[in-house]
Design a protein around this motif. Sequence first.
Motif, PDB file in Angstrom:
ATOM      1  N   MET A   1       0.748  -1.156   0.101  1.00  0.00           N
ATOM      2  CA  MET A   1       0.027  -0.108  -0.088  1.00  0.00           C
ATOM      3  C   MET A   1       0.942   1.323   0.011  1.00  0.00           C
ATOM      4  O   MET A   1       1.839   1.271   0.822  1.00  0.00           O
ATOM      5  N   LYS A   2       0.464   2.110  -0.827  1.00  0.00           N
ATOM      6  CA  LYS A   2       1.253   3.377  -0.822  1.00  0.00           C
ATOM      7  C   LYS A   2       0.718   4.183  -0.106  1.00  0.00           C
ATOM      8  O   LYS A   2      -0.474   4.656  -0.197  1.00  0.00           O
ATOM      9  N   TRP A   3       1.443   5.132   0.893  1.00  0.00           N
ATOM     10  CA  TRP A   3       1.085   6.135   1.777  1.00  0.00           C
ATOM     11  C   TRP A   3       1.339   7.305   1.591  1.00  0.00           C
ATOM     12  O   TRP A   3       2.491   7.595   1.234  1.00  0.00           O
ATOM     13  N   GLN A  18      -6.877   6.412   4.757  1.00  0.00           N
ATOM     14  CA  GLN A  18      -6.072   5.500   4.092  1.00  0.00           C
ATOM     15  C   GLN A  18      -6.329   3.829   3.995  1.00  0.00           C
ATOM     16  O   GLN A  18      -6.473   3.215   3.119  1.00  0.00           O
ATOM     17  N   ILE A  19      -6.420   3.557   5.347  1.00  0.00           N
ATOM     18  CA  ILE A  19      -6.740   2.277   5.614  1.00  0.00           C
ATOM     19  C   ILE A  19      -8.185   1.733   5.311  1.00  0.00           C
ATOM     20  O   ILE A  19      -8.635   0.789   4.517  1.00  0.00           O
ATOM     21  N   LYS A  20      -9.026   2.920   5.397  1.00  0.00           N
ATOM     22  CA  LYS A  20     -10.663   2.580   5.090  1.00  0.00           C
ATOM     23  C   LYS A  20     -10.429   2.527   3.504  1.00  0.00           C
ATOM     24  O   LYS A  20     -11.016   1.474   2.940  1.00  0.00           O
ATOM     25  N   VAL A  21      -9.985   3.215   2.824  1.00  0.00           N
ATOM     26  CA  VAL A  21      -9.741   2.984   1.310  1.00  0.00           C
ATOM     27  C   VAL A  21      -9.126   1.466   0.979  1.00  0.00           C
ATOM     28  O   VAL A  21      -9.844   1.136   0.018  1.00  0.00           O
ATOM     29  N   GLY A  22      -8.212   1.221   1.906  1.00  0.00           N
ATOM     30  CA  GLY A  22      -7.706  -0.005   1.515  1.00  0.00           C
ATOM     31  C   GLY A  22      -8.769  -1.176   1.913  1.00  0.00           C
ATOM     32  O   GLY A  22      -8.596  -2.083   1.163  1.00  0.00           O
ATOM     33  N   ALA A  54      -4.891   5.112  14.974  1.00  0.00           N
ATOM     34  CA  ALA A  54      -5.709   5.135  13.641  1.00  0.00           C
ATOM     35  C   ALA A  54      -6.520   3.845  13.744  1.00  0.00           C
ATOM     36  O   ALA A  54      -7.714   3.694  13.545  1.00  0.00           O
ATOM     37  N   LEU A  55      -5.766   2.628  14.333  1.00  0.00           N
ATOM     38  CA  LEU A  55      -6.229   1.356  14.280  1.00  0.00           C
ATOM     39  C   LEU A  55      -7.367   1.235  15.305  1.00  0.00           C
ATOM     40  O   LEU A  55      -8.265   0.449  14.948  1.00  0.00           O
TER      41      LEU A  55
END
Length: 130
Positions: A1-3, A18-22, A54-55
């Motif tokens: 994954m690109k951050w 970004q994690i949601k998008v993932g 975030a998690l």
Amino acid sequence: MKWLFSNDAPIYTQLIEQIKVGIVSGAFPPGERLPSVRDLATEAGVNPNTMQRALAELERDGLVYTQRTAGRFVTEDKAMIETAKRGLAERHIKTFLAAMLRLGFRREEIMSLLRQEAGEEGTDDAGFGM
């Protein structure tokens, strides 16, 4: 994954997004075990405490869950994932509309531009020109 990070929002909120998008895009499929906090933090180039925050927020939202001694996993609740996907889309649409209104476009002009773009040759899978 690109951050990718910007200076206009706290890093942890950008991580959440970004994690949601993932998750909604399938980069992190339903039921998949997520990398450890430390591994994700290293990959993203952030402090592990920031990644943990975030998690934890994603866990409160129900998109991820923790199994004691086994790690964190993506929810298997497809309806929840679809709800998150729609929420992300609505936020992007509101941001887009606000930017277009600031440029002086009226809503009718914006819709016309979108219809025009969607009708062009060389569209992507979503029907928008590339």
